[in-house]
Design an enzyme around this catalytic site. Structure first.
Site, short mmCIF file in Angstrom:
data_model
loop_
_atom_site.label_atom_id
_atom_site.label_comp_id
_atom_site.label_asym_id
_atom_site.label_seq_id
_atom_site.Cartn_x
_atom_site.Cartn_y
_atom_site.Cartn_z
N CYS A 1 0.89 -1.17 0.00
CA CYS A 1 0.00 0.00 0.00
C CYS A 1 0.92 1.21 0.00
O CYS A 1 1.45 1.58 1.05
CB CYS A 1 -0.91 0.01 1.22
SG CYS A 1 -1.89 1.51 1.35
N CYS B 1 -0.63 4.34 2.13
CA CYS B 1 -0.78 4.28 3.59
C CYS B 1 -0.43 2.88 4.09
O CYS B 1 0.73 2.48 3.97
CB CYS B 1 -2.17 4.73 4.03
SG CYS B 1 -3.54 4.02 3.10
N SER B 2 -1.39 2.13 4.59
CA SER B 2 -1.06 0.80 5.11
C SER B 2 -2.29 -0.11 5.08
O SER B 2 -2.55 -0.84 6.02
CB SER B 2 -0.50 0.90 6.53
OG SER B 2 -1.37 1.69 7.33
N CYS B 3 -3.05 -0.05 3.97
CA CYS B 3 -4.25 -0.88 3.82
C CYS B 3 -3.88 -2.35 3.95
O CYS B 3 -2.93 -2.81 3.32
CB CYS B 3 -4.91 -0.63 2.46
SG CYS B 3 -5.52 1.05 2.28
#
Lengths: 255, 209
Positions: free
Chosen positions: B111, B114-116
Site C-alpha cells: 500500500c 498508507c497501510s491498507c
C-alpha cells in the site's frame, strides 16, 4: 504535490526494515485502539450500510473520523518530519492535535496529565466503562463500513481497454498513487457496483459513488525499460475519476 | 537508516507512553470513550481478527484445489464457507481478494499511500509493511526488496505487485511447501506466517523430525 502522494518509486532510501512486530512498544497499542474507537464512534456511521444507531450512542464525540481523517493528517506533514517519526508516533501526534484543535481537550490539560503519568507511569486510568460504546466498537469491527453503493452511471471504461491515468490537481488528500499519473494501463476488472470514498477530495476528484477498476501496468511503462526490473506487472484499484480514455487524451494533446 | 527508528532512547518512548495514557485518561474523563473501549478493540485482534484466519484459508486451499479456485474467483464467498469467527467481512475486510503464487508467478501486496491491510484474515500489519522504505521501493524494485526479505525470484517468474489504493484488501495464497504430504489442515496452517500471505516470504518445508 506532496511527498506522501508520490512515495511509491522514491529511491536512495536504503534497505527495507524487516521488523515483523505489529507494535514495537506497548504504548502503541493504546493509540491504535483510540483511533479505532473514534472510527467506531464516527458520526458518518449513521449513514453507513449497517445503519449504526449513532444518535443513541452515549459519547460526547460528535465528529466524523475515518481513515481519510488520519491519512489527510499524515499527508499534510512536513515531508522530512514524515520520515523522522515512527508510524504510531505520527498517529499520536495527529490524533492528540485533533482533540485539542476541536476543543475536546486543551493543550494545557494534556500537558498536565502527561506530566502526571510521566512521574507515575502505572497510575490507573479513570474507571468509567461504557457497555454501549463497547458494543458499538465490537459491532463496527464485525460489520465494517463498506463504500459499496448503487452505480450512479454506467462504467465509462470496459474490460481490456487501454486507459491513461489522469493528472488531477494536487489536493490535501488523494487515493491516486502518484507514480501512476499519466501512465498507460489496461483495465483488468470492472468491479461490480460503485464505491464511495469517506470524503470528497475536492479538486483531486473523489466525490460521491463511482465505478472502480483494477488496472494493470507493465512496470517498464512506468519506470522505463532500461531502469526497470524484468517481467513485472503492477496492479492498482483506481476510482473512475482517476482514469481517462487513452485515445481521447492523445487527441487532446495533438495541436 | 530506518532501523534507527527502533533505537530511540527510553526518554522518547516514556514521553510517548505518558502522552498516550494522558490522552486516553482525558477522553474517558470527557465522556468521549469508555475506560473499556480501547481494550475492546485490542481484544478483537486477539480473538477474532488475525493471521490465524488467513492461515486456515490457505491450508484449506492447499488441500482442496476446487476450494482454491472458488477462493480466487470469489474470495468473500469462499471465506464464508469456512467455520471462521463472525466478522470476516468486518472493518478493513469489507472487500477482500486473494491471489495465488504458483509456477512462474509471485505476488507482492503493498500500500504505497498508507497501510491498507486485510484485517479480518491477517490482523494488523507488521511494522515492515507500514515502513515508508518498503512502500517506496516495493513498486520500484520489488525483486530487490524480495531479496532483502530472503526471497530471490527468478527473472523468468513474473512478479505481480498489488498496490491497495481503493476498496480491495489483497492477500496471497503462497505455494504449499514440499514434505507436507499427509499433513492435516491444522498442521499446514501452523506453517503459514503473515509475511507469506503478503508475498515477502515463502512457506518453508517443516523441519525434519
Amino acid at each position: 504535490m506532496k511527498l506522501q502522494h508520490v512515495l511509491g518509486g522514491l529511491e536512495n532510501l536504503g534497505p527495507v526494515n524487516l521488523e515483523a512486530r505489529v507494535f514495537v512498544q506497548e504504548w502503541e497499542k493504546r493509540i491504535f485502539g483510540i483511533h479505532t474507537v473514534m472510527m467506531a464512534e464516527s458520526a458518518h456511521l449513521a449513514e453507513a450500510l449497517p445503519r449504526y444507531p449513532m444518535a443513541s450512542l452515549p459519547t460526547t464525540f460528535q465528529h466524523t473520523w475515518t481513515w481519510a481523517s488520519l491519512r489527510t493528517g499524515a499527508e499534510s506533514m512536513q515531508p522530512f518530519e514524515y520520515f523522522k517519526f515512527r508510524y504510531y508516533e505520527k498517529w499520536l501526534m495527529g490524533i492528540s492535535q485533533f482533540f485539542v484543535d476541536e476543543g475536546y481537550i486543551t493543550a494545557q490539560e494534556l500537558g498536565w496529565w502527561t506530566a502526571h503519568y510521566r512521574v507515575q507511569p502505572d497510575a490507573p486510568l479513570p474507571d468509567r466503562p461504557s457497555e454501549p460504546i463497547k458494543r458499538q466498537v465490537v459491532d463496527y469491527l464485525l460489520r465494517g463500513d463498506s463504500g459499496l453503493r448503487p452505480l450512479p452511471h454506467a462504467p465509462r471504461f470496459t474490460l481490456g481497454q487501454t486507459v491513461q491515468v489522469a493528472d488531477p490537481a494536487a489536493a490535501d488528500h488523494t487515493r491516486l498513487p502518484g507514480y501512476l499519473r499519466n501512465k498507460k494501463g489496461t483495465v483488468r476488472e470492472v468491479y461490480p457496483g460503485a464505491f464511495e470514498y469517506f470524503c470528497s477530495t475536492g479538486p483531486d476528484g473523489l466525490e460521491g459513488p463511482m465505478p472502480v477498476y483494477r488496472v494493470a501496468f507493465d512496470a517498464s511503462d512506468i519506470w522505463g525499460p532500461k531502469l526497470c526490473e524484468p517481467n513485472t506487472t503492477i496492479y492498482a484499484d483506481l476510482f473512475e475519476v482517476y482514469l481517462q480514455s487513452r485515445t481521447t487524451e492523445n487527441e487532446e494533446k495533438t495541436p | 537508516m530506518s532501523s534507527d527508528l527502533f533505537k530511540y532512547n527510553d526518554e522518547r518512548e516514556a514521553a510517548s507512553a505518558a502522552k498516550v495514557r494522558a490522552l486516553e485518561a482525558l477522553l474517558i474523563e470527557k465522556g468521549v470513550i469508555g475506560s473499556d473501549s480501547v481494550d475492546a478493540v485490542l481484544d478483537h485482534f486477539e480473538k477474532i481478527a488475525g493471521p490465524f484466519n488467513g492461515a486456515r484459508i490457505v491450508a484449506r486451499a492447499w488441500v482442496d484445489p476446487a476450494y482454491k479456485q472458488r477462493l480466487l474467483a470469489d474470495t468473500p464467498r469462499a471465506i464464508a464457507e469456512l467455520q471462521l469467527p463472525l466478522g470476516m467481512e468486518g472493518a478493513e475486510g469489507e472487500h477482500m481478494a486473494a491471489v495465488a503464487n504458483g509456477p512462474g508467478v509471485h505476488n507482492l501486496i503493498i500500500c504505497t499511500l498508507c497501510s491498507c491491510y486485510p484485517w479480518p484474515v491477517l490482523g494488523l500489519p507488521p511494522y515492515w509493511y507500514k515502513d515508508p522504505v518498503f512502500r517506496a521501493r516495493g513498486v520500484r524494485e520489488p525483486r530487490a526488496v524480495l531479496r532483502e526479505f530472503g526471497v530471490p525470484i527468478s527473472e523468468h517468474t513474473e512478479v505481480k505487485v498489488w498496490d491497495s489504493s481503493a476498496q480491495i484488501r489483497w492477500f496471497v495464497v503462497p505455494e504449499r511447501p514440499a514434505n507436507t504430504d499427509g499433513f492435516s489442515e491444522e498442521q499446514l496452517a501452523a506453517l503459514v506466517a503473515p509475511e507469506a500471505m503478503m508475498g515477502v516470504a515463502v512457506v518453508s518445508p517443516p523441519a525434519m523430525a
